[in-house]
Design a protein around this motif. Structure first.
Motif, PDB file in Angstrom:
ATOM      1  N   ILE A 150      34.234  43.741  30.671  1.00 47.44           N
ATOM      2  CA  ILE A 150      35.542  43.315  31.155  1.00 47.44           C
ATOM      3  C   ILE A 150      35.325  42.175  32.144  1.00 47.44           C
ATOM      4  N   SER A 151      36.128  41.156  32.035  1.00 49.22           N
ATOM      5  CA  SER A 151      36.004  40.015  32.935  1.00 49.22           C
ATOM      6  C   SER A 151      36.078  40.465  34.390  1.00 49.22           C
ATOM      7  N   PRO A 152      35.141  40.040  35.230  1.00 46.36           N
ATOM      8  CA  PRO A 152      35.200  40.404  36.648  1.00 46.36           C
ATOM      9  C   PRO A 152      36.457  39.844  37.325  1.00 46.36           C
ATOM     10  N   HIS A 153      37.014  38.769  36.763  1.00 48.06           N
ATOM     11  CA  HIS A 153      38.261  38.217  37.305  1.00 48.06           C
ATOM     12  C   HIS A 153      39.403  39.226  37.125  1.00 48.06           C
ATOM     13  N   LEU A 154      39.425  39.896  35.973  1.00 46.18           N
ATOM     14  CA  LEU A 154      40.455  40.910  35.726  1.00 46.18           C
ATOM     15  C   LEU A 154      40.266  42.086  36.678  1.00 46.18           C
ATOM     16  N   VAL A 155      39.035  42.519  36.852  1.00 49.53           N
ATOM     17  CA  VAL A 155      38.752  43.649  37.747  1.00 49.53           C
ATOM     18  C   VAL A 155      39.245  43.322  39.154  1.00 49.53           C
ATOM     19  N   ARG A 156      38.887  42.141  39.663  1.00 51.31           N
ATOM     20  CA  ARG A 156      39.315  41.743  41.006  1.00 51.31           C
ATOM     21  C   ARG A 156      40.838  41.613  41.094  1.00 51.31           C
ATOM     22  N   ALA A 157      41.450  41.046  40.057  1.00 49.46           N
ATOM     23  CA  ALA A 157      42.906  40.860  40.063  1.00 49.46           C
ATOM     24  C   ALA A 157      43.629  42.202  40.093  1.00 49.46           C
ATOM     25  N   VAL A 158      43.160  43.158  39.298  1.00 56.19           N
ATOM     26  CA  VAL A 158      43.802  44.480  39.260  1.00 56.19           C
ATOM     27  C   VAL A 158      43.630  45.191  40.592  1.00 56.19           C
TER      28      VAL A 158
ATOM     29  N   ASP B 178      45.625  47.998  44.472  1.00 56.58           N
ATOM     30  CA  ASP B 178      45.026  48.838  45.512  1.00 56.58           C
ATOM     31  C   ASP B 178      44.062  47.995  46.347  1.00 56.58           C
ATOM     32  N   ALA B 179      44.605  47.168  47.219  1.00 55.73           N
ATOM     33  CA  ALA B 179      43.810  46.198  47.977  1.00 55.73           C
ATOM     34  C   ALA B 179      42.703  46.846  48.809  1.00 55.73           C
ATOM     35  N   ARG B 180      42.892  48.070  49.252  1.00 53.74           N
ATOM     36  CA  ARG B 180      41.866  48.754  50.050  1.00 53.74           C
ATOM     37  C   ARG B 180      41.046  49.742  49.207  1.00 53.74           C
ATOM     38  N   PHE B 181      40.980  49.494  47.918  1.00 54.49           N
ATOM     39  CA  PHE B 181      40.264  50.359  46.981  1.00 54.49           C
ATOM     40  C   PHE B 181      38.852  50.691  47.455  1.00 54.49           C
ATOM     41  N   CYS B 182      38.136  49.709  47.924  1.00 52.20           N
ATOM     42  CA  CYS B 182      36.746  49.925  48.339  1.00 52.20           C
ATOM     43  C   CYS B 182      36.630  50.605  49.702  1.00 52.20           C
ATOM     44  N   ALA B 183      37.712  50.679  50.452  1.00 54.65           N
ATOM     45  CA  ALA B 183      37.664  51.204  51.818  1.00 54.65           C
ATOM     46  C   ALA B 183      38.158  52.646  51.944  1.00 54.65           C
ATOM     47  N   HIS B 184      39.000  53.112  51.038  1.00 49.98           N
ATOM     48  CA  HIS B 184      39.538  54.472  51.186  1.00 49.98           C
ATOM     49  C   HIS B 184      38.798  55.460  50.296  1.00 49.98           C
TER      50      HIS B 184
ATOM     51  N   MET C 200      35.327  54.596  38.657  1.00 51.74           N
ATOM     52  CA  MET C 200      36.780  54.711  38.825  1.00 51.74           C
ATOM     53  C   MET C 200      37.475  53.485  38.234  1.00 51.74           C
ATOM     54  N   ALA C 201      36.961  52.298  38.564  1.00 56.11           N
ATOM     55  CA  ALA C 201      37.553  51.066  38.034  1.00 56.11           C
ATOM     56  C   ALA C 201      37.425  51.026  36.514  1.00 56.11           C
ATOM     57  N   GLU C 202      36.283  51.432  35.996  1.00 55.69           N
ATOM     58  CA  GLU C 202      36.061  51.419  34.548  1.00 55.69           C
ATOM     59  C   GLU C 202      37.035  52.348  33.820  1.00 55.69           C
ATOM     60  N   VAL C 203      37.169  53.568  34.314  1.00 59.30           N
ATOM     61  CA  VAL C 203      38.088  54.515  33.679  1.00 59.30           C
ATOM     62  C   VAL C 203      39.518  54.003  33.788  1.00 59.30           C
TER      63      VAL C 203
ATOM     64  N   GLY D 293      44.286  50.148  27.973  1.00 59.94           N
ATOM     65  CA  GLY D 293      42.974  49.623  28.283  1.00 59.94           C
ATOM     66  C   GLY D 293      42.930  48.110  28.218  1.00 59.94           C
ATOM     67  N   ALA D 294      41.991  47.566  28.976  1.00 57.31           N
ATOM     68  CA  ALA D 294      41.865  46.112  29.099  1.00 57.31           C
ATOM     69  C   ALA D 294      41.525  45.445  27.779  1.00 57.31           C
ATOM     70  N   GLU D 295      40.657  46.066  26.974  1.00 60.79           N
ATOM     71  CA  GLU D 295      40.267  45.456  25.697  1.00 60.79           C
ATOM     72  C   GLU D 295      41.456  45.379  24.744  1.00 60.79           C
ATOM     73  N   ALA D 296      42.172  46.464  24.574  1.00 59.58           N
ATOM     74  CA  ALA D 296      43.344  46.459  23.690  1.00 59.58           C
ATOM     75  C   ALA D 296      44.397  45.484  24.205  1.00 59.58           C
ATOM     76  N   ALA D 297      44.545  45.398  25.521  1.00 59.40           N
ATOM     77  CA  ALA D 297      45.534  44.479  26.107  1.00 59.40           C
ATOM     78  C   ALA D 297      45.140  43.035  25.875  1.00 59.40           C
ATOM     79  N   ALA D 298      43.860  42.697  26.044  1.00 62.22           N
ATOM     80  CA  ALA D 298      43.406  41.324  25.824  1.00 62.22           C
ATOM     81  C   ALA D 298      43.610  40.929  24.362  1.00 62.22           C
ATOM     82  N   ARG D 299      43.316  41.845  23.470  1.00 61.54           N
ATOM     83  CA  ARG D 299      43.519  41.567  22.039  1.00 61.54           C
ATOM     84  C   ARG D 299      45.012  41.425  21.728  1.00 61.54           C
ATOM     85  N   HIS D 300      45.818  42.296  22.323  1.00 62.25           N
ATOM     86  CA  HIS D 300      47.257  42.282  22.069  1.00 62.25           C
ATOM     87  C   HIS D 300      47.916  41.014  22.614  1.00 62.25           C
ATOM     88  N   HIS D 301      47.631  40.681  23.851  1.00 63.09           N
ATOM     89  CA  HIS D 301      48.316  39.573  24.509  1.00 63.09           C
ATOM     90  C   HIS D 301      47.682  38.202  24.252  1.00 63.09           C
TER      91      HIS D 301
END
Length: 192
Positions: A75-83, A88-94, A163-166, A179-187
């Protein structure tokens, strides 16, 4: 002392005999249903979830489901960061629940916040993953109460990476597209 205890035990035996085995069986089924997500979280720490409750609900309603599991490295790291930034901007902190956001939402609900601010939620990625995998959609205090311990548990058992992967593989990106793969293919007609 001893007679009271014996009398109470006798009362409980009569009630249990009168009710029969069904209340106990129902209690065991409910307990099993409540514990199943905690057990499946351990399984999903190493195996991809084959379906989520939201997907199952789609099927029951007669709609199709498109999904393709891919590893986080695919999955593109840009998508991971964007999501993470958007959801959940504090994902890594909580540790599953963002109490800072939770308190802001509570203050707004009680009228202590900015009245002109748009209504928002405080769901974290672990809370959304718990809801999508094991619970049900809709605004419900019961669901939210079930979501909190599951989010804590999932955050304890899974790494942030897992957690991010699931999450990125079970979230709905369009009606019936999971899922990101189905969404990328769809859109975009390309891979995630």
């Amino acid at each position: 002392g001893g007679q009271d205890l014996a009398r109470k035990a006798g009362v409980f035996r009569r009630i249990r005999k009168w009710l029969g085995p069904w209340p106990r069986r129902i209690a065991y089924v409910l307990l099993g249903a409540a514990l199943l997500p905690f057990l499946m979280t351990l399984v999903y720490a190493v195996l991809p979830p084959p379906v989520s409750n939201t997907m199952i609900w789609q099927w029951f309603r007669g709609y199709g489901v498109t999904k393709t599991w891919v590893g986080l490295d695919q999955i593109s790291p840009h998508l991971v960061r964007a999501v993470i930034t958007a959801e959940d901007a504090r994902f890594c902190a909580h540790r599953g629940i963002d109490w800072v956001e939770f308190n802001i939402v509570i203050d707004q609900a009680l009228g202590n916040g900015d009245d002109d601010a748009p209504s928002r939620g405080a769901s974290t990625i672990p809370m959304q993953a718990a809801k999508n995998l094991f619970l049900f959609d809709g605004r419900s205090k019961i669901r939210k109460a079930m979501e909190l311990p599951l989010a804590y548990w999932m955050d304890l058992v899974w790494s942030k990476r897992r957690m991010a992967e699931v999450y990125l593989n079970i979230v709905e990106w369009a009606p019936g597209v999971y899922g990101a793969e189905a969404a990328a293919r769809h859109h975009f007609k390309k891979s995630a």
